[in-house]
Write an enzyme that holds these catalytic residues in place. Structure first.
Site, PDB file in Angstrom:
ATOM      1  N   ARG A 121      13.352  37.998  40.083  1.00 41.86           N
ATOM      2  CA  ARG A 121      14.426  38.056  41.096  1.00 41.86           C
ATOM      3  C   ARG A 121      15.557  37.056  40.837  1.00 41.86           C
ATOM      4  NH1 ARG A 121       9.839  38.444  44.464  1.00 41.86           N
ATOM      5  NH2 ARG A 121       9.451  40.613  45.024  1.00 41.86           N
ATOM      6  N   LYS A 143      29.904  39.097  36.270  1.00 43.05           N
ATOM      7  CA  LYS A 143      29.600  40.532  36.176  1.00 43.05           C
ATOM      8  C   LYS A 143      28.632  40.734  35.020  1.00 43.05           C
ATOM      9  CE  LYS A 143      33.678  42.903  37.995  1.00 43.05           C
ATOM     10  NZ  LYS A 143      34.847  43.758  37.665  1.00 43.05           N
ATOM     11  N   GLU A 185      43.367  40.653  26.105  1.00 39.31           N
ATOM     12  CA  GLU A 185      42.917  40.189  27.431  1.00 39.31           C
ATOM     13  C   GLU A 185      43.640  38.890  27.807  1.00 39.31           C
ATOM     14  OE1 GLU A 185      40.872  41.843  29.462  1.00 39.31           O
ATOM     15  OE2 GLU A 185      39.564  43.101  28.218  1.00 39.31           O
ATOM     16  N   LYS A 227      41.497  33.460  35.548  1.00 39.50           N
ATOM     17  CA  LYS A 227      40.365  34.299  35.951  1.00 39.50           C
ATOM     18  C   LYS A 227      39.501  33.582  36.990  1.00 39.50           C
ATOM     19  CE  LYS A 227      36.733  37.350  34.892  1.00 39.50           C
ATOM     20  NZ  LYS A 227      36.026  38.268  34.057  1.00 39.50           N
ATOM     21  N   GLU A 237      34.906  41.767  43.965  1.00 40.80           N
ATOM     22  CA  GLU A 237      36.004  42.725  43.751  1.00 40.80           C
ATOM     23  C   GLU A 237      36.295  43.562  44.997  1.00 40.80           C
ATOM     24  OE1 GLU A 237      36.216  44.342  39.687  1.00 40.80           O
ATOM     25  OE2 GLU A 237      37.079  46.139  40.557  1.00 40.80           O
ATOM     26  N   ARG A 241      40.362  40.677  42.870  1.00 41.03           N
ATOM     27  CA  ARG A 241      39.731  40.704  41.551  1.00 41.03           C
ATOM     28  C   ARG A 241      40.082  41.968  40.773  1.00 41.03           C
ATOM     29  NH1 ARG A 241      33.760  38.633  39.587  1.00 41.03           N
ATOM     30  NH2 ARG A 241      34.058  39.241  37.415  1.00 41.03           N
ATOM     31  N   ASN A 245      41.644  44.200  36.269  1.00 36.89           N
ATOM     32  CA  ASN A 245      41.503  45.504  35.610  1.00 36.89           C
ATOM     33  C   ASN A 245      42.837  46.052  35.121  1.00 36.89           C
ATOM     34  OD1 ASN A 245      38.749  45.479  36.158  1.00 36.89           O
ATOM     35  ND2 ASN A 245      39.052  46.403  38.178  1.00 36.89           N
ATOM     36  N   HIS A 248      43.063  48.603  32.394  1.00 33.50           N
ATOM     37  CA  HIS A 248      41.712  49.122  32.180  1.00 33.50           C
ATOM     38  C   HIS A 248      41.526  50.569  32.629  1.00 33.50           C
ATOM     39  CE1 HIS A 248      40.842  45.009  31.146  1.00 33.50           C
ATOM     40  NE2 HIS A 248      39.600  45.311  30.858  1.00 33.50           N
ATOM     41  N   HIS A 252      40.326  52.602  29.809  1.00 35.33           N
ATOM     42  CA  HIS A 252      38.965  53.122  29.919  1.00 35.33           C
ATOM     43  C   HIS A 252      38.948  54.632  29.678  1.00 35.33           C
ATOM     44  CE1 HIS A 252      34.962  53.635  31.789  1.00 35.33           C
ATOM     45  NE2 HIS A 252      34.796  52.406  31.358  1.00 35.33           N
ATOM     46  N   HIS A 267      37.754  47.561  22.320  1.00 34.37           N
ATOM     47  CA  HIS A 267      38.030  47.500  23.761  1.00 34.37           C
ATOM     48  C   HIS A 267      39.392  46.851  24.049  1.00 34.37           C
ATOM     49  CE1 HIS A 267      37.526  47.151  28.038  1.00 34.37           C
ATOM     50  NE2 HIS A 267      37.670  45.844  27.969  1.00 34.37           N
TER      51      HIS A 267
HETATM   52  N1  GLY Z   1      36.696  41.954  33.561  1.00 33.93           N
HETATM   53  C1  GLY Z   1      37.118  42.098  34.880  1.00 33.93           C
HETATM   54  C2  GLY Z   1      36.362  41.239  35.850  1.00 33.93           C
HETATM   55  O1  GLY Z   1      35.598  40.395  35.452  1.00 33.93           O
HETATM   56  O2  GLY Z   1      36.505  41.423  37.027  1.00 33.93           O
END
Ligand code: GLY
Length: 367
Positions: A121, A143, A185, A227, A237, A241, A245, A248, A252, A267
């Protein structure tokens, strides 16, 4: 060396340390989190390049070290590899006082981070990102995810690391294309909210795209500052946040149409193209001056990154739109796109119509 705190009300604060020669001193920094044992999760390529240095640095502090190396590449972000990794961690008898260290790029960070979130956990983990993309983006913010045949990053968890060590020197072993891909990025962070940073990246700092460590260090520091401030405000998000993106949703869709084939488009290259498209779309909708859109295109192009859809291949506008609408970032009837009022002024729009997006994709050269 610069230490950037990541402070969010909902998670334990942690530091991102950016500097040179950090791998050699990593043991002393990680030891406070590793009360008895450390498992380094890495890939076979990175293990060969940096595994011994990190192991030696940790062992010098008296901590026991195990190394688990997964195959390199996106295919390792799978249920199969996650299960294999969990089984090996269980086999080692790891407990909650131990720590996992993710040594590698985004794939290793995502897989090891998710394993840390799930193991008993949740146990502590430390990120030691070895690609530019991982240093400025995926290692910060918690993430973690694996892919499924239905899409990328669809199974995952928010699990913040206890520490991130971004050693600029390890970037010297990266292929040039990977550095340029990570640079996309970096540029993205300037486009979101810092025009002066973008101008520096376009001028004096442009040598970073070619691997200049001094420029890279400054670029990583500023990217992480941007960031971490955004993540600190909005870990899950729910709002701001989503700005991260930028580039993206278009990117994407392009990657998905190409089958996520790294050889076709890395990417960061897809993100570069996606940022240029987001600015051209913004200019088309008269949200942003055309001069800003042209400036963005010229800066990405000068960094050796793709700026036009035709450079990535031939695409169907309908198929791309379906990918964009099916993207997990889409909400309600309108399309969610990260757009801009100018360089450094990105915003989230949730009301773009599919008709406008389709017309735009056709103008971009999609059939
Ligand atoms: N790569 C986008 C984020 O971490 O929210």
């Amino acid at each position: 060396m610069t230490v950037i705190p990541v402070l969010g009300g909902r998670f334990a604060p942690y530091d991102v340390v950016v500097g040179r020669g950090l791998l050699a001193e990593a043991g002393g920094r990680i030891a406070p989190f590793a009360r008895s044992r450390t498992v380094i999760v890495t890939d076979e390529t990175v293990a060969g390049l940096h595994g011994a240095a990190l192991r030696a640095s940790l062992e010098a502090t008296g901590v026991r070290v195990e190394i688990i190396a997964v195959p390199p590449g996106e295919a390792s972000k799978s249920f199969t590899e996650l299960e294999r990794l969990m089984d090996r961690l269980l086999g080692l008898g790891l407990d909650r006082k131990d720590v996992i260290v993710a040594l590698g790029g985004g794939v290793v960070g995502d897989l090891a981070g998710l394993a840390a979130a799930l193991y008993m956990r949740g146990i502590d983990f430390v990120q030691v990102p070895t690609t530019l993309l991982a240093q400025v983006d995926s290692s910060v913010g918690g993430k973690t995810a694996i892919d499924t045949p239905r899409g990328k990053n669809l199974v995952g968890a928010f699990h913040q690391p206890r520490l991130v060590l971004a050693d600029i020197d390890v970037l010297a072993t990266l292929p040039e294309r990977q550095v340029r891909s990570g640079w996309a990025e970096v540029l993205k962070h300037g486009l979101i909210c810092d025009e002066a940073f973008f101008d520096w990246l376009a001028g004096e700092g442009a040598s970073g795209a070619g691997g200049d460590p001094v420029a890279l260090q400054r670029a990583v520091v500023r990217s992480v500052q941007i960031k971490s401030a955004i993540v600190g405000e909005d870990e899950k998000e729910a709002g701001r946040r989503a700005l991260l993106n930028l580039g993206h949703t278009f990117g994407h869709a392009i990657e998905a149409e190409l089958g996520f084939e790294e050889a076709a488009l890395a990417h960061g290259e897809a993100v570069a193209l996606g940022c240029c498209m987001a600015f051209r779309y913004s200019a088309r909708q008269r949200l942003c001056p055309i001069e800003d859109s042209r400036r963005v295109e010229s800066v990405f192009g000068a960094a050796g990154l793709p700026t036009r859809l035709g450079q990535a291949g031939a695409f169907s506008a309908e198929a791309m739109l379906a990918r964009m609408a099916g993207d997990k970032k889409a909400e309600g009837g309108g399309l969610t796109l990260i757009l801009a009022r100018g360089v450094g002024q990105a915003f989230v729009s949730k009301t773009e119509t599919p008709e406008n997006a389709l017309a735009f994709l056709k103008e971009e050269g999609a059939a």
